[in-house]
Design a protein around this motif. Structure first.
Motif, PDB file in Angstrom:
ATOM      1  N   TYR A  91      55.357  34.596  39.913  1.00  0.00           N
ATOM      2  CA  TYR A  91      54.958  34.616  41.323  1.00  0.00           C
ATOM      3  C   TYR A  91      55.740  35.621  42.162  1.00  0.00           C
ATOM      4  N   ALA A  92      56.978  35.926  41.767  1.00  0.00           N
ATOM      5  CA  ALA A  92      57.824  36.825  42.561  1.00  0.00           C
ATOM      6  C   ALA A  92      57.565  38.296  42.249  1.00  0.00           C
ATOM      7  N   GLU A  93      56.704  38.569  41.266  1.00  0.00           N
ATOM      8  CA  GLU A  93      56.425  39.943  40.853  1.00  0.00           C
ATOM      9  C   GLU A  93      55.084  40.402  41.427  1.00  0.00           C
ATOM     10  N   PRO A  94      54.855  41.711  41.490  1.00  0.00           N
ATOM     11  CA  PRO A  94      53.506  42.183  41.837  1.00  0.00           C
ATOM     12  C   PRO A  94      52.517  41.712  40.777  1.00  0.00           C
ATOM     13  N   ILE A  95      51.434  41.103  41.205  1.00  0.00           N
ATOM     14  CA  ILE A  95      50.454  40.553  40.274  1.00  0.00           C
ATOM     15  C   ILE A  95      49.139  41.299  40.430  1.00  0.00           C
ATOM     16  N   SER A  96      48.667  41.869  39.337  1.00  0.00           N
ATOM     17  CA  SER A  96      47.431  42.642  39.340  1.00  0.00           C
ATOM     18  C   SER A  96      46.228  41.732  39.079  1.00  0.00           C
ATOM     19  N   LEU A  97      45.214  41.841  39.918  1.00  0.00           N
ATOM     20  CA  LEU A  97      43.992  41.073  39.686  1.00  0.00           C
ATOM     21  C   LEU A  97      43.335  41.466  38.367  1.00  0.00           C
ATOM     22  N   GLU A  98      43.420  42.746  38.026  1.00  0.00           N
ATOM     23  CA  GLU A  98      42.855  43.211  36.757  1.00  0.00           C
ATOM     24  C   GLU A  98      43.542  42.535  35.576  1.00  0.00           C
ATOM     25  N   HIS A  99      44.871  42.366  35.686  1.00  0.00           N
ATOM     26  CA  HIS A  99      45.613  41.704  34.602  1.00  0.00           C
ATOM     27  C   HIS A  99      45.202  40.236  34.495  1.00  0.00           C
ATOM     28  N   LEU A 100      45.077  39.560  35.627  1.00  0.00           N
ATOM     29  CA  LEU A 100      44.660  38.152  35.610  1.00  0.00           C
ATOM     30  C   LEU A 100      43.271  38.005  35.026  1.00  0.00           C
ATOM     31  N   ALA A 101      42.345  38.883  35.454  1.00  0.00           N
ATOM     32  CA  ALA A 101      40.968  38.808  34.957  1.00  0.00           C
ATOM     33  C   ALA A 101      40.916  39.071  33.459  1.00  0.00           C
ATOM     34  N   GLY A 102      41.761  39.997  32.991  1.00  0.00           N
ATOM     35  CA  GLY A 102      41.777  40.325  31.577  1.00  0.00           C
ATOM     36  C   GLY A 102      42.318  39.222  30.696  1.00  0.00           C
ATOM     37  N   MET A 103      43.021  38.252  31.277  1.00  0.00           N
ATOM     38  CA  MET A 103      43.560  37.141  30.494  1.00  0.00           C
ATOM     39  C   MET A 103      42.471  36.180  30.052  1.00  0.00           C
ATOM     40  N   ILE A 104      41.277  36.220  30.700  1.00  0.00           N
ATOM     41  CA  ILE A 104      40.272  35.187  30.423  1.00  0.00           C
ATOM     42  C   ILE A 104      39.307  35.555  29.283  1.00  0.00           C
ATOM     43  N   PRO A 105      38.641  36.699  29.257  1.00  0.00           N
ATOM     44  CA  PRO A 105      38.562  37.773  30.240  1.00  0.00           C
ATOM     45  C   PRO A 105      37.225  37.705  31.002  1.00  0.00           C
ATOM     46  N   ILE A 106      37.283  38.065  32.279  1.00  0.00           N
ATOM     47  CA  ILE A 106      36.113  38.178  33.129  1.00  0.00           C
ATOM     48  C   ILE A 106      36.357  39.325  34.095  1.00  0.00           C
ATOM     49  N   SER A 107      35.366  39.661  34.891  1.00  0.00           N
ATOM     50  CA  SER A 107      35.547  40.724  35.873  1.00  0.00           C
ATOM     51  C   SER A 107      36.420  40.228  37.026  1.00  0.00           C
ATOM     52  N   VAL A 108      37.009  41.170  37.745  1.00  0.00           N
ATOM     53  CA  VAL A 108      37.834  40.819  38.895  1.00  0.00           C
ATOM     54  C   VAL A 108      37.018  40.070  39.942  1.00  0.00           C
ATOM     55  N   SER A 109      35.813  40.560  40.220  1.00  0.00           N
ATOM     56  CA  SER A 109      34.983  39.914  41.236  1.00  0.00           C
ATOM     57  C   SER A 109      34.601  38.495  40.815  1.00  0.00           C
ATOM     58  N   TYR A 110      34.315  38.305  39.521  1.00  0.00           N
ATOM     59  CA  TYR A 110      33.960  36.968  39.048  1.00  0.00           C
ATOM     60  C   TYR A 110      35.185  36.053  39.061  1.00  0.00           C
ATOM     61  N   LEU A 111      36.363  36.607  38.727  1.00  0.00           N
ATOM     62  CA  LEU A 111      37.605  35.824  38.805  1.00  0.00           C
ATOM     63  C   LEU A 111      37.822  35.324  40.220  1.00  0.00           C
ATOM     64  N   GLN A 112      37.614  36.194  41.193  1.00  0.00           N
ATOM     65  CA  GLN A 112      37.834  35.809  42.589  1.00  0.00           C
ATOM     66  C   GLN A 112      36.894  34.679  43.000  1.00  0.00           C
ATOM     67  N   ARG A 113      35.629  34.760  42.584  1.00  0.00           N
ATOM     68  CA  ARG A 113      34.670  33.693  42.905  1.00  0.00           C
ATOM     69  C   ARG A 113      35.038  32.393  42.195  1.00  0.00           C
ATOM     70  N   LEU A 114      35.386  32.500  40.917  1.00  0.00           N
ATOM     71  CA  LEU A 114      35.737  31.320  40.125  1.00  0.00           C
ATOM     72  C   LEU A 114      36.987  30.653  40.678  1.00  0.00           C
ATOM     73  N   PHE A 115      37.988  31.449  41.037  1.00  0.00           N
ATOM     74  CA  PHE A 115      39.245  30.918  41.566  1.00  0.00           C
ATOM     75  C   PHE A 115      39.005  30.198  42.890  1.00  0.00           C
ATOM     76  N   LYS A 116      38.220  30.810  43.755  1.00  0.00           N
ATOM     77  CA  LYS A 116      37.919  30.205  45.059  1.00  0.00           C
ATOM     78  C   LYS A 116      37.155  28.906  44.889  1.00  0.00           C
ATOM     79  N   ARG A 117      36.172  28.905  43.993  1.00  0.00           N
ATOM     80  CA  ARG A 117      35.385  27.701  43.763  1.00  0.00           C
ATOM     81  C   ARG A 117      36.230  26.583  43.163  1.00  0.00           C
ATOM     82  N   THR A 118      37.194  26.942  42.317  1.00  0.00           N
ATOM     83  CA  THR A 118      38.007  25.953  41.607  1.00  0.00           C
ATOM     84  C   THR A 118      39.116  25.379  42.480  1.00  0.00           C
ATOM     85  N   THR A 119      39.789  26.230  43.260  1.00  0.00           N
ATOM     86  CA  THR A 119      40.970  25.800  44.010  1.00  0.00           C
ATOM     87  C   THR A 119      40.731  25.647  45.502  1.00  0.00           C
ATOM     88  N   GLY A 120      39.627  26.235  45.994  1.00  0.00           N
ATOM     89  CA  GLY A 120      39.392  26.234  47.438  1.00  0.00           C
ATOM     90  C   GLY A 120      40.210  27.288  48.159  1.00  0.00           C
TER      91      GLY A 120
END
Length: 285
Positions: A194-223
């Motif tokens: 959490y204290a480091e710069p976090i890349s959305l591309e890196h997070l999306a690649g962990m699943i993997p899905i697109s950045v835009s889909y990650l953002q929608r999925l994250f918002k839907r899941t956590t609010g």
């Protein structure tokens, strides 16, 4: 990366009477970033490389599968021009007219059409973890290459299998609890880094899905958006440090990832209703 976007029309690949084509391509550096007026399904068959989609750069390897709707700019690149670094991709191309005929003839779900035709640079990214899609892509390529008698309905049948398989993968994501499970690695990574710069591309690649889909999925899941979630996580950690450590507010801000002390003060006050100094004093009463 050159963002010049060529338009590749379907007429380059098929005859009007049957608007579908299946190819197996070795990717080079010669093809520019491009868009097309047809739907494209890509399957990485061999090697490793990169898939540039819009402003994203995704590392890809065997078993990666993409749906590229009309108007989404993309191109594949191998790791290097060296022959040992080849990147082989199956491409299944078909027109929206053919899709609509299949949807109408087989009463396919409306969500499937949306998944395939969604615009605004959207795409879908899947992993062939069960090894079910490679045989389909190989058979599609074989039928299209040989063009034996009756190959058109055979290709349509194989395409239907492919589309239904992708639709089922998409629906798996939306099962109750599936979103939390899918994002588990993202949550764990953010909690640790959490204290480091976090890349959305890196997070999306962990699943993997697109950045835009990650953002929608994250918002839907956590609010919350990913930015909101990360801010809340950092402020929570800062509260713990204010209560339990003798570190200065400046050091605490730096330790949780904020170099701008003024921004940290404003964010902390917004999230907690107190300044960091007020919160520490209140917590130590």
């Amino acid at each position: 990366m050159n963002h010049l976007q060529l338009l590749l029309p379907g007429s380059l690949f098929w005859q009007p009477e049957f608007p579908m084509c299946v190819t197996r391509e070795r990717e080079f550096f010669s093809l520019a970033m491009h868009v097309h007026d047809f739907i494209e399904i890509n399957y990485v068959a061999e090697g490793k490389g990169f898939h540039y989609i819009g402003e994203e750069r995704l590392q890809v390897q065997r078993g990666d599968l993409f749906i590229i709707p009309i108007g989404t700019a993309h191109v594949y690149r191998p790791v290097s021009p060296h022959a040992a670094h080849e990147l082989i991709v199956y491409n299944c191309l078909f027109s929206t007219e053919l899709l609509h005929k299949l949807l109408k003839a087989h009463a396919l779900p409306a969500e499937l059409e949306q998944m395939l035709t969604e615009g605004n640079g959207e795409y879908r990214y899947f992993k062939d973890s069960q090894h079910e899609f490679r045989p389909l892509m190989e058979q599609l390529f074989k039928e299209h290459s040989l063009r034996l008698s009756g190959y058109e309905p055979v290709l349509c049948g194989l395409l239907l299998q492919l589309l239904i398989g992708l639709y089922r993968c998409e629906k798996q994501v939306h099962r109750p609890g599936a979103s939390f499970h899918q994002l588990q690695n993202v949550f764990e990574y953010m909690a640790k880094h959490y204290a480091e710069p976090i890349s959305l591309e890196h997070l999306a690649g962990m699943i993997p899905i697109s950045v835009s889909y990650l953002q929608r999925l994250f918002k839907r899941t956590t609010g919350q958006s990913i930015t909101e979630y990360l801010q809340n996580l950092r402020i929570e950690k800062s509260c713990e440090l204010l209560q339990r450590s003798p570190l200065s507010v400046r050091d605490i801000a730096s330790q949780i990832g904020y170099k701008d002390l003024k921004f940290f003060h404003a964010l902390f006050k917004k999230k907690t209703g107190f300044s960091p100094y007020q919160y520490r004093k209140k917590a130590n009463l």
